[in-house]
Design an enzyme around this catalytic site. Structure first.
Site, mmCIF file in Angstrom:
data_model
loop_
_atom_site.group_PDB
_atom_site.id
_atom_site.type_symbol
_atom_site.label_atom_id
_atom_site.label_comp_id
_atom_site.label_asym_id
_atom_site.label_seq_id
_atom_site.Cartn_x
_atom_site.Cartn_y
_atom_site.Cartn_z
ATOM 1 N N ASP A 43 31.186 34.044 38.541
ATOM 2 C CA ASP A 43 31.274 35.275 37.495
ATOM 3 C C ASP A 43 32.524 35.229 36.595
ATOM 4 O O ASP A 43 33.283 34.785 36.962
ATOM 5 C CB ASP A 43 31.309 36.661 38.371
ATOM 6 C CG ASP A 43 29.766 36.879 39.036
ATOM 7 O OD1 ASP A 43 29.036 36.233 38.844
ATOM 8 O OD2 ASP A 43 29.612 37.975 39.395
ATOM 9 N N HIS A 86 34.501 33.551 41.465
ATOM 10 C CA HIS A 86 34.922 33.942 39.979
ATOM 11 C C HIS A 86 35.542 32.570 39.512
ATOM 12 O O HIS A 86 36.490 32.307 39.979
ATOM 13 C CB HIS A 86 35.736 35.070 39.657
ATOM 14 C CG HIS A 86 35.153 36.411 40.397
ATOM 15 N ND1 HIS A 86 34.803 36.869 41.583
ATOM 16 C CD2 HIS A 86 34.520 37.311 39.603
ATOM 17 C CE1 HIS A 86 34.223 37.890 41.655
ATOM 18 N NE2 HIS A 86 33.966 38.268 40.386
#
Length: 262
Positions: free
Chosen positions: A69, A222
């Site tokens: 992400d 992430h």
């Protein structure tokens, strides 16, 4: 709205049809590789990930889907792409539109490497705390930025209809809107908590311990985090050494109307 249990189970059987694996094409015979491709139909599986929803993807024991992400961010995303390439692994990147707009060549590099590009809003607001109009505008602006970076066209109809809400914060009304638009909403089944100030080794320990407990699932990382870029080669090595298999998710393609081919 979620599908009834019986209908969901039936559609999972259809969705589990795999495409070609990528391990065979990998130049490194000892690499982890991508074991299979899983086609996800947003109409059949509109919401997945047990951290947020009752159901998840139809993964077998020791199968994982890698998702990243908040990118792209050049300093860290490139390191993550390199680690994935060394192991011939394909992942899904849920991108923030303003980062895509700032780094269009990196967006194209992610897609060119065979990874799936999903969407993650324009600037990562908590959409459960803003108005529905503001939330939908932010979603559309993010999709348009991602599509501009990918294809040079600012459309709010995504070429890959996969979306993940920032902070996993949605509302029933927004979920209904996404389903009506044909977008699959992704949660996750486990994560490494890489948003916390932890060391790469601590993140690795968390990710491997949680995976050993869950044994399969959609994993959230992430690609904006230096700690994740640092630990990823070791995590991929853990998957390879311990017999885990990576599944690459792609959207169902529209069916061709045979009447137009004759």
């Amino acid at each position: 709205m979620a599908l009834p249990r019986a209908a969901f189970a039936a559609t999972l059987l259809v969705a589990a049809v795999a495409g070609p694996a990528h391990a065979a094409n990998c130049p490194r015979p000892d690499a982890l590789g991508t074991s299979r491709v899983l086609t996800v139909d947003p109409q059949a599986t509109p919401q997945v990930g047990t951290k947020s929803f009752p159901q998840t993807l139809p993964l077998a024991d020791k199968e994982v889907v890698l998702t990243f992400d908040d990118g792209p961010r050049p300093q860290t995303t490139r390191r993550i792409l390199d680690a994935l390439a060394r192991e011939c692994v394909r992942a899904t990147f849920f991108m923030i539109g303003q980062n895509s707009a700032a780094n269009p060549q990196l967006v194209k590099a992610i897609a060119t490497a065979g990874h799936t590009v999903g969407h993650h809003s324009w600037n990562h607001p908590n959409m459960s705390t803003v108005t529905e109009t503001e939330a939908l505008d932010n979603i559309d602006r993010g999709i348009a930025a991602d599509e501009t970076a990918l294809n040079g066209r600012a459309t709010t109809t995504p070429s890959t209809p996969f979306f993940r809400f920032p902070y996993f914060a949605s509302t029933p009304a927004l979920l209904d809107k996404m389903q009506a638009r044909g977008l699959a909403v992704f949660g996750a089944d486990l994560w490494a908590s890489d948003w916390n100030e932890i060391t790469p080794q601590q993140e690795l320990n968390l990710a491997t311990e949680r995976l050993q407990s869950a044994r399969k699932g959609i994993i959230l990382f992430h690609d904006t985090k230096a700690r994740t870029a640092a630990m990823l080669p070791d995590f991929l090595r853990f998957l390879r050494t311990n017999g885990y298999r990576v599944v690459h998710i792609v959207p169902k393609q529209p069916e061709t109307d045979e009447r137009l081919t004759h």
